[in-house]
Design a protein around this motif. Structure first.
Motif, PDB file in Angstrom:
ATOM      1  N   LEU A   1      -4.926   6.021   0.918  1.00 43.54           N
ATOM      2  CA  LEU A   1      -3.948   5.067   0.417  1.00 43.54           C
ATOM      3  C   LEU A   1      -4.426   4.457  -0.899  1.00 43.54           C
ATOM      4  CD1 LEU A   1      -3.056   3.152   3.719  1.00 43.54           C
ATOM      5  CD2 LEU A   1      -1.840   5.081   2.672  1.00 43.54           C
TER       6      LEU A   1
ATOM      7  N   ARG B   1       3.374   2.617   2.715  1.00 44.00           N
ATOM      8  CA  ARG B   1       2.737   2.780   4.015  1.00 44.00           C
ATOM      9  C   ARG B   1       2.173   1.434   4.462  1.00 44.00           C
ATOM     10  NH1 ARG B   1       5.009   7.025   4.104  1.00 44.00           N
ATOM     11  NH2 ARG B   1       4.088   9.125   4.253  1.00 44.00           N
ATOM     12  N   GLU B   2       2.088   1.261   5.764  1.00 45.26           N
ATOM     13  CA  GLU B   2       1.373   0.101   6.310  1.00 45.26           C
ATOM     14  C   GLU B   2      -0.121   0.377   6.206  1.00 45.26           C
ATOM     15  OE1 GLU B   2       2.585  -2.802   7.254  1.00 45.26           O
ATOM     16  OE2 GLU B   2       4.588  -2.093   6.697  1.00 45.26           O
ATOM     17  N   TYR B   3      -0.865  -0.643   5.834  1.00 47.95           N
ATOM     18  CA  TYR B   3      -2.301  -0.453   5.675  1.00 47.95           C
ATOM     19  C   TYR B   3      -2.945  -0.169   7.023  1.00 47.95           C
ATOM     20  CZ  TYR B   3      -7.173  -1.140   4.439  1.00 47.95           C
ATOM     21  OH  TYR B   3      -8.514  -0.953   4.253  1.00 47.95           O
ATOM     22  N   ASN B   4      -3.782   0.860   7.038  1.00 43.93           N
ATOM     23  CA  ASN B   4      -4.528   1.247   8.230  1.00 43.93           C
ATOM     24  C   ASN B   4      -5.948   1.550   7.791  1.00 43.93           C
ATOM     25  OD1 ASN B   4      -5.767   2.844  10.303  1.00 43.93           O
ATOM     26  ND2 ASN B   4      -3.727   3.228  11.166  1.00 43.93           N
ATOM     27  N   ALA B   5      -6.898   0.810   8.358  1.00 42.36           N
ATOM     28  CA  ALA B   5      -8.289   0.954   7.921  1.00 42.36           C
ATOM     29  C   ALA B   5      -8.792   2.376   8.103  1.00 42.36           C
ATOM     30  CB  ALA B   5      -9.180  -0.016   8.685  1.00 42.36           C
ATOM     31  N   GLU B   6      -8.327   3.073   9.143  1.00 34.90           N
ATOM     32  CA  GLU B   6      -8.786   4.432   9.397  1.00 34.90           C
ATOM     33  C   GLU B   6      -8.248   5.419   8.363  1.00 34.90           C
ATOM     34  OE1 GLU B   6      -7.769   5.499  13.349  1.00 34.90           O
ATOM     35  OE2 GLU B   6      -9.135   4.057  14.284  1.00 34.90           O
ATOM     36  N   LYS B   7      -7.113   5.097   7.753  1.00 33.94           N
ATOM     37  CA  LYS B   7      -6.507   5.983   6.766  1.00 33.94           C
ATOM     38  C   LYS B   7      -6.591   5.414   5.351  1.00 33.94           C
ATOM     39  CE  LYS B   7      -3.183   7.878  10.072  1.00 33.94           C
ATOM     40  NZ  LYS B   7      -1.738   8.113  10.359  1.00 33.94           N
ATOM     41  N   SER B   8      -7.426   4.409   5.178  1.00 32.69           N
ATOM     42  CA  SER B   8      -7.474   3.721   3.881  1.00 32.69           C
ATOM     43  C   SER B   8      -7.895   4.642   2.738  1.00 32.69           C
ATOM     44  CB  SER B   8      -8.421   2.517   3.959  1.00 32.69           C
ATOM     45  OG  SER B   8      -9.740   2.941   4.274  1.00 32.69           O
TER      46      SER B   8
ATOM     47  N   TRP C   1       0.838  -1.195   0.000  1.00 34.63           N
ATOM     48  CA  TRP C   1       0.000   0.000   0.000  1.00 34.63           C
ATOM     49  C   TRP C   1       0.872   1.244   0.000  1.00 34.63           C
ATOM     50  CZ3 TRP C   1      -5.316   0.106  -0.383  1.00 34.63           C
ATOM     51  CH2 TRP C   1      -5.933  -1.152  -0.311  1.00 34.63           C
TER      52      TRP C   1
END
Length: 249
Positions: free
Chosen positions: A185, A175-182, A163
């Motif tokens: 991304l 970036r590492e996947y983060n559902a809150e910041k999806s 991602w």
């Protein structure tokens, strides 16, 4: 300077003086041009019904300054049938092209991409994938090409299973996947699909967000009027009048 029988599409037009039109057009050899079509709004105009968007035209004009004067207009093929969402997509592409290209800056690649876009919209192709490819090609021609192969600041190739945050001036940064910041991304899979032009349905949401972000970044705060058309509901009467008013005012 006199230009004869130049392959051209009308991007936008508005009333000019008492009976004329001021037209923004995309020509293959001369790029975006501004033309005055004198008397074009008159009841007996020789161009009545011809100077319409999306129609393949051969235009002739004379030019001394920034604006040329239209001297001839011939339709070279049947106009494509664009209705509903396809029409909105076409209007969006027209406005985007007019905003990104400077007058008298030749872009034959954009002309060819635009012609292909109109044909695909008229043929009923899936609208979102063809728009994303056109946006990418237009940004490239305008000097804002996307980096879709390598990560920002390295030669590390973009990978489908990673991602990225896309930095407008430099490209994708891992970036590492983060559902809150999806929402900010984009997957490597979607970036590679955009590069190849082979966009699948599951890529559409990511790529739409990406391209809107990049277009907003490069165009600044002035919104695209055509995007508001996507949010209009069709009323029982007058929705085509709204399109006409948007296009020719």
């Amino acid at each position: 300077m006199r230009i004869a029988l130049e392959p051209t599409y009308i991007l936008h037009g508005r009333p000019y003086q008492e009976s004329s039109l001021l037209i923004e057009a995309l020509s293959r050899t001369h790029g975006r041009v501004g033309l005055v079509a004198r008397g074009a709004r008159g009841a007996k105009s020789r161009w009545k019904g011809i100077l319409q968007p999306f129609r393949p035209l051969l235009l002739s004009w004379s030019q001394r300054g920034e604006l040329g004067t239209l001297t001839g207009a011939d339709q070279v093929a049947s106009p494509p049938s664009l209705n509903g969402e396809a029409l909105f997509c076409g209007l969006y592409a027209n406005e985007l092209t007019a905003r990104f290209l400077h007058r008298s800056d030749p872009h034959p690649d954009v002309f060819d991409s635009y012609r292909q876009l109109v044909a695909e919209l008229a043929a009923g192709e899936l609208f979102q994938p063809v728009l994303r490819v056109f946006e990418m090609q237009l940004l490239q021609s305008a000097g804002f090409g996307l980096q879709l192969e390598h990560e920002h600041g390295s030669l590390e190739p973009v990978r489908e299973d990673r991602w990225y945050a896309y930095i407008p001036e430099s490209g994708p940064k891992r970036r590492e996947y983060n559902a809150e910041k999806s929402a900010t991304l984009v997957s490597g899979s979607a970036l590679l699909a955009l590069k190849s032009g082979n966009i699948k349905e599951h890529h559409l949401k990511e790529l739409k967000a990406l391209m809107r972000s990049l277009i907003r970044y490069h165009l600044g705060d002035k919104p695209l009027k055509s995007q508001s058309l996507f949010y209009w509901q069709r009323p029982p009467h007058g929705w085509m009048k709204r399109i006409w008013l948007y296009y020719w005012v």
